[in-house]
Design a protein around this motif. Structure first.
Motif, PDB file in Angstrom:
ATOM      1  N   GLY A 142     -55.800  22.745 -21.565  1.00  0.00           N
ATOM      2  CA  GLY A 142     -55.977  23.137 -22.692  1.00  0.00           C
ATOM      3  C   GLY A 142     -54.990  22.618 -23.739  1.00  0.00           C
ATOM      4  N   MET A 143     -55.245  22.787 -24.876  1.00  0.00           N
ATOM      5  CA  MET A 143     -54.604  22.236 -26.003  1.00  0.00           C
ATOM      6  C   MET A 143     -54.491  22.906 -27.010  1.00  0.00           C
ATOM      7  N   LEU A 144     -53.078  22.844 -28.011  1.00  0.00           N
ATOM      8  CA  LEU A 144     -52.952  23.720 -29.018  1.00  0.00           C
ATOM      9  C   LEU A 144     -52.131  22.831 -30.426  1.00  0.00           C
ATOM     10  N   VAL A 145     -52.969  22.672 -31.212  1.00  0.00           N
ATOM     11  CA  VAL A 145     -52.202  22.175 -32.534  1.00  0.00           C
ATOM     12  C   VAL A 145     -51.938  23.039 -33.772  1.00  0.00           C
ATOM     13  N   GLY A 146     -50.747  23.094 -34.057  1.00  0.00           N
ATOM     14  CA  GLY A 146     -50.249  23.945 -35.244  1.00  0.00           C
ATOM     15  C   GLY A 146     -49.605  23.245 -36.239  1.00  0.00           C
ATOM     16  N   SER A 147     -49.965  23.260 -37.708  1.00  0.00           N
ATOM     17  CA  SER A 147     -49.540  22.557 -38.633  1.00  0.00           C
ATOM     18  C   SER A 147     -48.994  23.293 -39.879  1.00  0.00           C
ATOM     19  N   LYS A 148     -48.045  22.981 -40.615  1.00  0.00           N
ATOM     20  CA  LYS A 148     -47.711  23.614 -41.849  1.00  0.00           C
ATOM     21  C   LYS A 148     -48.699  22.954 -42.863  1.00  0.00           C
ATOM     22  N   HIS A 149     -49.347  22.008 -42.804  1.00  0.00           N
ATOM     23  CA  HIS A 149     -50.062  21.196 -43.875  1.00  0.00           C
ATOM     24  C   HIS A 149     -51.702  21.528 -43.484  1.00  0.00           C
ATOM     25  N   PRO A 150     -52.578  21.402 -44.376  1.00  0.00           N
ATOM     26  CA  PRO A 150     -53.846  21.573 -44.275  1.00  0.00           C
ATOM     27  C   PRO A 150     -54.556  20.512 -43.057  1.00  0.00           C
ATOM     28  N   LEU A 151     -55.322  20.891 -42.243  1.00  0.00           N
ATOM     29  CA  LEU A 151     -56.113  20.034 -41.174  1.00  0.00           C
ATOM     30  C   LEU A 151     -57.513  20.012 -41.753  1.00  0.00           C
ATOM     31  N   HIS A 152     -58.237  18.745 -41.769  1.00  0.00           N
ATOM     32  CA  HIS A 152     -59.268  18.341 -42.427  1.00  0.00           C
ATOM     33  C   HIS A 152     -60.055  17.586 -41.606  1.00  0.00           C
ATOM     34  N   GLN A 153     -61.543  17.815 -41.215  1.00  0.00           N
ATOM     35  CA  GLN A 153     -62.413  16.886 -40.550  1.00  0.00           C
ATOM     36  C   GLN A 153     -61.823  17.051 -38.876  1.00  0.00           C
ATOM     37  N   SER A 154     -61.598  18.173 -38.508  1.00  0.00           N
ATOM     38  CA  SER A 154     -61.101  18.462 -37.469  1.00  0.00           C
ATOM     39  C   SER A 154     -62.328  18.664 -36.450  1.00  0.00           C
ATOM     40  N   LYS A 155     -61.999  17.754 -35.159  1.00  0.00           N
ATOM     41  CA  LYS A 155     -63.027  17.860 -34.131  1.00  0.00           C
ATOM     42  C   LYS A 155     -62.373  18.016 -32.722  1.00  0.00           C
ATOM     43  N   VAL A 156     -63.176  18.751 -31.715  1.00  0.00           N
ATOM     44  CA  VAL A 156     -62.838  18.326 -30.383  1.00  0.00           C
ATOM     45  C   VAL A 156     -63.700  17.790 -29.638  1.00  0.00           C
ATOM     46  N   ARG A 157     -63.239  16.803 -29.272  1.00  0.00           N
ATOM     47  CA  ARG A 157     -63.919  15.716 -28.604  1.00  0.00           C
ATOM     48  C   ARG A 157     -63.825  15.405 -27.054  1.00  0.00           C
ATOM     49  N   TYR A 158     -64.435  15.285 -26.151  1.00  0.00           N
ATOM     50  CA  TYR A 158     -64.522  15.128 -24.676  1.00  0.00           C
ATOM     51  C   TYR A 158     -64.904  13.665 -24.444  1.00  0.00           C
ATOM     52  N   MET A 159     -63.926  12.882 -24.528  1.00  0.00           N
ATOM     53  CA  MET A 159     -64.066  11.236 -24.497  1.00  0.00           C
ATOM     54  C   MET A 159     -64.685  10.851 -23.160  1.00  0.00           C
ATOM     55  N   VAL A 160     -64.154  11.257 -22.058  1.00  0.00           N
ATOM     56  CA  VAL A 160     -64.604  10.866 -20.720  1.00  0.00           C
ATOM     57  C   VAL A 160     -65.008  12.014 -19.687  1.00  0.00           C
ATOM     58  N   ASP A 161     -64.508  13.187 -19.975  1.00  0.00           N
ATOM     59  CA  ASP A 161     -64.836  14.287 -18.883  1.00  0.00           C
ATOM     60  C   ASP A 161     -64.937  15.302 -19.850  1.00  0.00           C
ATOM     61  N   ASP A 162     -66.139  16.109 -19.546  1.00  0.00           N
ATOM     62  CA  ASP A 162     -66.592  17.267 -20.267  1.00  0.00           C
ATOM     63  C   ASP A 162     -65.710  18.477 -19.947  1.00  0.00           C
ATOM     64  N   SER A 163     -64.564  18.294 -19.018  1.00  0.00           N
ATOM     65  CA  SER A 163     -63.872  19.298 -18.972  1.00  0.00           C
ATOM     66  C   SER A 163     -62.152  18.921 -19.491  1.00  0.00           C
ATOM     67  N   ILE A 164     -62.036  17.742 -20.178  1.00  0.00           N
ATOM     68  CA  ILE A 164     -60.858  17.352 -20.691  1.00  0.00           C
ATOM     69  C   ILE A 164     -60.981  16.990 -22.231  1.00  0.00           C
ATOM     70  N   PRO A 165     -60.554  18.028 -23.123  1.00  0.00           N
ATOM     71  CA  PRO A 165     -60.702  17.779 -24.627  1.00  0.00           C
ATOM     72  C   PRO A 165     -59.572  16.826 -25.141  1.00  0.00           C
ATOM     73  N   SER A 166     -59.845  16.306 -26.310  1.00  0.00           N
ATOM     74  CA  SER A 166     -59.026  15.632 -27.121  1.00  0.00           C
ATOM     75  C   SER A 166     -59.346  16.320 -28.527  1.00  0.00           C
ATOM     76  N   ILE A 167     -58.195  16.315 -29.257  1.00  0.00           N
ATOM     77  CA  ILE A 167     -58.444  16.899 -30.630  1.00  0.00           C
ATOM     78  C   ILE A 167     -58.153  15.867 -31.572  1.00  0.00           C
ATOM     79  N   HIS A 168     -59.060  15.676 -32.523  1.00  0.00           N
ATOM     80  CA  HIS A 168     -58.987  14.684 -33.504  1.00  0.00           C
ATOM     81  C   HIS A 168     -59.090  15.161 -35.004  1.00  0.00           C
TER      82      HIS A 168
END
Length: 246
Positions: A142-168
């Motif tokens: 699991g993963m969590l990103v929190g920001s005081k600044h706006p987040l734009h064009q956010s995507k959750v991608r599974y680069m290699v394994d469909d059970s392991i996400p990355s946040i772009h």
């Protein structure tokens, strides 16, 4: 392609270096060096020690930093971050919350956040960090990103394994400066379930390629499941063109 039993020796390199030094000192002053075998063994140990020191030296207090402290006094253009692997089974949530509040970063990236961790973090930090991307998972990825600044064009991608996400995502600062963020947590090589480091290395190289091609300054953070002095990290840095903050 590297098997786990080869990669694992990258992790305790500092401890192995200290052990090699102790053996060298003991061999020299206690056992003495008399025979031809003793001389060869001593030289091999010395070679190992030099090799290990060369690898870890850039990450000691004696070496220069690649990333220097900011010279700008404009707080609107300075960005601070906090990242941690919370260890999913860990129940010391108060300690993490207190640390984030004490450092007061502009944004944070947390890995191994399941639903329990995510609910607690959002409940306590949402007022200060209005912009969040959460992927609560029970598989320790699991993963969590929190920001005081706006987040734009956010995507959750599974680069290699469909059970392991990355946040772009892109972080928009107060003066409209844009930072590209990649938050990753690739699977490590493990004896039973993942004996080779192929998947981890593949994800790192894909992120390196994206970083190299980005039109914006890039931050890659998270849990790499690797050490700073490994060959994989060195190749990642070479391909991405990024600097190491450590």
């Amino acid at each position: 392609m590297q098997y786990w039993w080869l990669v694992i020796f990258d992790f305790p390199l500092f401890q192995l270096t200290v052990l090699t030094l102790i053996i060298l000192i003991a061999y020299l002053f206690k056992l003495k060096v008399h025979s031809r075998f003793d001389q060869i063994f001593f030289l091999v140990l010395m070679g190992c020690l030099i090799f290990q020191l060369v690898k870890i030296f850039p990450f000691t207090p004696l070496a220069d930093y690649e990333v220097l402290p900011p010279e700008l006094n404009d707080e609107k253009r300075v960005l601070s971050l906090y990242t941690a692997n919370v260890f999913q089974k860990n129940h010391s949530t108060d300690a993490l919350l207190e640390e984030i509040k004490r450092y007061d970063p502009d944004f944070y990236v947390l890995t191994e956040t399941n639903k329990r961790w995510t609910d607690i973090i959002i409940k306590n930090l949402k007022p200060s960090y209005a912009h969040m991307i959460s992927i609560p998972l029970e598989n320790t990825y699991g993963m969590l990103v929190g920001s005081k600044h706006p987040l734009h064009q956010s995507k959750v991608r599974y680069m290699v394994d469909d059970s392991i996400p990355s946040i772009h995502t892109k972080i928009i600062l107060q003066k409209q400066d844009t930072i590209q963020l990649y938050a990753i947590h690739p699977r490590p090589p493990l004896p039973r379930h993942n004996p080779k480091s192929t998947g981890r290395n593949a994800e790192l190289m894909k992120i390196a390629k994206l970083s190299r091609g980005s039109d914006y300054p890039v931050i890659v953070t998270g849990d790499f499941n690797d050490v700073a002095w490994s060959g994989t990290t060195a190749l990642f840095q070479q391909m991405s063109g990024l600097l190491d903050m450590r």
